[in-house]
Design a protein around this motif. Sequence first.
Motif, PDB file in Angstrom:
ATOM      1  N   SER A 289       0.588   6.849  -6.520  1.00 45.11           N
ATOM      2  CA  SER A 289      -0.451   7.882  -6.628  1.00 45.11           C
ATOM      3  C   SER A 289       0.176   9.277  -6.701  1.00 45.11           C
ATOM      4  O   SER A 289      -0.286  10.139  -7.454  1.00 45.11           O
ATOM      5  CB  SER A 289      -1.405   7.806  -5.429  1.00 45.11           C
ATOM      6  OG  SER A 289      -2.079   6.561  -5.398  1.00 45.11           O
TER       7      SER A 289
ATOM      8  N   LEU B 216      -8.487   2.031  -7.513  1.00 49.21           N
ATOM      9  CA  LEU B 216      -7.609   2.128  -6.347  1.00 49.21           C
ATOM     10  C   LEU B 216      -8.279   2.876  -5.205  1.00 49.21           C
ATOM     11  O   LEU B 216      -8.197   2.458  -4.039  1.00 49.21           O
ATOM     12  CB  LEU B 216      -6.295   2.808  -6.718  1.00 49.21           C
ATOM     13  CG  LEU B 216      -5.289   2.975  -5.572  1.00 49.21           C
ATOM     14  CD1 LEU B 216      -4.944   1.620  -4.966  1.00 49.21           C
ATOM     15  CD2 LEU B 216      -4.033   3.681  -6.052  1.00 49.21           C
ATOM     16  N   SER B 217      -8.943   3.982  -5.510  1.00 53.15           N
ATOM     17  CA  SER B 217      -9.569   4.788  -4.468  1.00 53.15           C
ATOM     18  C   SER B 217     -10.659   4.008  -3.736  1.00 53.15           C
ATOM     19  O   SER B 217     -10.677   3.956  -2.499  1.00 53.15           O
ATOM     20  CB  SER B 217     -10.162   6.057  -5.086  1.00 53.15           C
ATOM     21  OG  SER B 217     -10.729   6.880  -4.091  1.00 53.15           O
TER      22      SER B 217
ATOM     23  N   LEU C 122      -8.089   4.237 -13.086  1.00 51.09           N
ATOM     24  CA  LEU C 122      -7.393   3.349 -12.158  1.00 51.09           C
ATOM     25  C   LEU C 122      -7.260   3.954 -10.767  1.00 51.09           C
ATOM     26  O   LEU C 122      -7.556   3.294  -9.758  1.00 51.09           O
ATOM     27  CB  LEU C 122      -6.003   2.999 -12.702  1.00 51.09           C
ATOM     28  CG  LEU C 122      -5.965   2.110 -13.956  1.00 51.09           C
ATOM     29  CD1 LEU C 122      -4.534   1.950 -14.440  1.00 51.09           C
ATOM     30  CD2 LEU C 122      -6.591   0.753 -13.679  1.00 51.09           C
ATOM     31  N   PHE C 123      -6.823   5.236 -10.706  1.00 51.29           N
ATOM     32  CA  PHE C 123      -6.515   5.833  -9.404  1.00 51.29           C
ATOM     33  C   PHE C 123      -7.733   6.442  -8.720  1.00 51.29           C
ATOM     34  O   PHE C 123      -7.882   6.318  -7.500  1.00 51.29           O
ATOM     35  CB  PHE C 123      -5.406   6.880  -9.563  1.00 51.29           C
ATOM     36  CG  PHE C 123      -4.045   6.277  -9.731  1.00 51.29           C
ATOM     37  CD1 PHE C 123      -3.266   5.960  -8.635  1.00 51.29           C
ATOM     38  CD2 PHE C 123      -3.539   5.998 -10.989  1.00 51.29           C
ATOM     39  CE1 PHE C 123      -2.013   5.382  -8.770  1.00 51.29           C
ATOM     40  CE2 PHE C 123      -2.281   5.427 -11.151  1.00 51.29           C
ATOM     41  CZ  PHE C 123      -1.520   5.117 -10.038  1.00 51.29           C
TER      42      PHE C 123
ATOM     43  N   LEU D  84       1.670   1.744  -3.514  1.00 47.48           N
ATOM     44  CA  LEU D  84       0.524   2.302  -4.224  1.00 47.48           C
ATOM     45  C   LEU D  84       0.367   3.793  -3.919  1.00 47.48           C
ATOM     46  O   LEU D  84       0.002   4.584  -4.798  1.00 47.48           O
ATOM     47  CB  LEU D  84      -0.751   1.549  -3.837  1.00 47.48           C
ATOM     48  CG  LEU D  84      -0.857   0.098  -4.331  1.00 47.48           C
ATOM     49  CD1 LEU D  84      -2.074  -0.578  -3.715  1.00 47.48           C
ATOM     50  CD2 LEU D  84      -0.942   0.073  -5.856  1.00 47.48           C
TER      51      LEU D  84
ATOM     52  N   PHE E 137       0.827  -1.209   0.000  1.00 44.24           N
ATOM     53  CA  PHE E 137       0.000   0.000   0.000  1.00 44.24           C
ATOM     54  C   PHE E 137       0.864   1.263   0.000  1.00 44.24           C
ATOM     55  O   PHE E 137       0.469   2.281  -0.571  1.00 44.24           O
ATOM     56  CB  PHE E 137      -0.972  -0.002   1.183  1.00 44.24           C
ATOM     57  CG  PHE E 137      -2.292  -0.631   0.867  1.00 44.24           C
ATOM     58  CD1 PHE E 137      -3.398   0.162   0.598  1.00 44.24           C
ATOM     59  CD2 PHE E 137      -2.422  -2.007   0.805  1.00 44.24           C
ATOM     60  CE1 PHE E 137      -4.615  -0.412   0.283  1.00 44.24           C
ATOM     61  CE2 PHE E 137      -3.633  -2.599   0.483  1.00 44.24           C
ATOM     62  CZ  PHE E 137      -4.739  -1.800   0.223  1.00 44.24           C
TER      63      PHE E 137
ATOM     64  N   GLY F 237      -9.142   0.243  -2.682  1.00 50.08           N
ATOM     65  CA  GLY F 237      -8.085   0.449  -1.700  1.00 50.08           C
ATOM     66  C   GLY F 237      -8.647   0.894  -0.365  1.00 50.08           C
ATOM     67  O   GLY F 237      -8.220   0.414   0.705  1.00 50.08           O
TER      68      GLY F 237
END
Length: 304
Positions: A133, A164-165, A159-160, A129, A126, A168
Amino acid sequence: MIPGKTRSWFYAARLRTLPLSLSGILMGTALAAFYHQTNTAVFILALLTTVGLQVTSNFANDYGDGVRGTDNEDRIGPKRALQAGMLSRAELKKGIIISVVINIVLITLLLSTAFTSSEFWTFAVFLGLGLASIWAAIRYTVGASAYGYRGLGDLFVFLFFGLLSVLGTLYLYTQELTMLALLPAVTIGALSTAVLNLNNMRDFHSDKKAGKNTLVVKLGLNRGKIYHFLLLGTALLCMVIFAALTTGVSWTSFYMLAFIPLALHTRTVSRVTDPLLFDPELKKLALSTFLLAFLCFIAFNYFL
């Protein structure tokens, strides 16, 4: 009264962009509540981390587009801080560096709160990651190989801001992922990408003239509209399936009301012929995305 220089930094931070960036955190937190997991400290730190990343991105975009000359008199949207002479290149670069340091501190605090000392490898993944970011926030417009100038901005936003947001954030609470959670994650990703696409449709002529080859520049305005509708349709379809598999046809699916302003937005976009008229729709689309995430947050925390 806010002092002049402080006002310039607030202007460069573009706080109006924050609701969209917070949408993924709200949706991920909503999903965690759906799975009966809550953590106030994680929630607050996740919000602060996302705000930090968005501000870094805004500083970097202001700097990158300003240095390249993309922000010029042809640009339709609001003037940027560097373009308007409110901040210098050196000041913006310093602001980016400071914001990156703050981001790293916030990411470390967030992960330290979410994971125990025995979860070292999860923490490391993480952290990677989080650093990715930061990299993505800066390299959208900064650097010789800025991906925003090669039509890759849409992919990175999806993706982000989406996967991911949302996923994640969910993992920070639950330490697990589900296939079901992928549906809201794709929804937020598609809507966030639609915001970028709308921004790029607005700036189509100035971007093309400046050599910023966004996906819209590559597709053309008409195909850019079709792509926009596909993104909105994907978001709607994913949430319809999610609702059918979870809350069903009941009043607890009231979060679907957020698609009413999105439907009105779709009708407006379909009629636009002048790129200038895309600008008012940006706020509507971003706030509708935030509304969807917020309503899911309310529904899953208090009514399920």
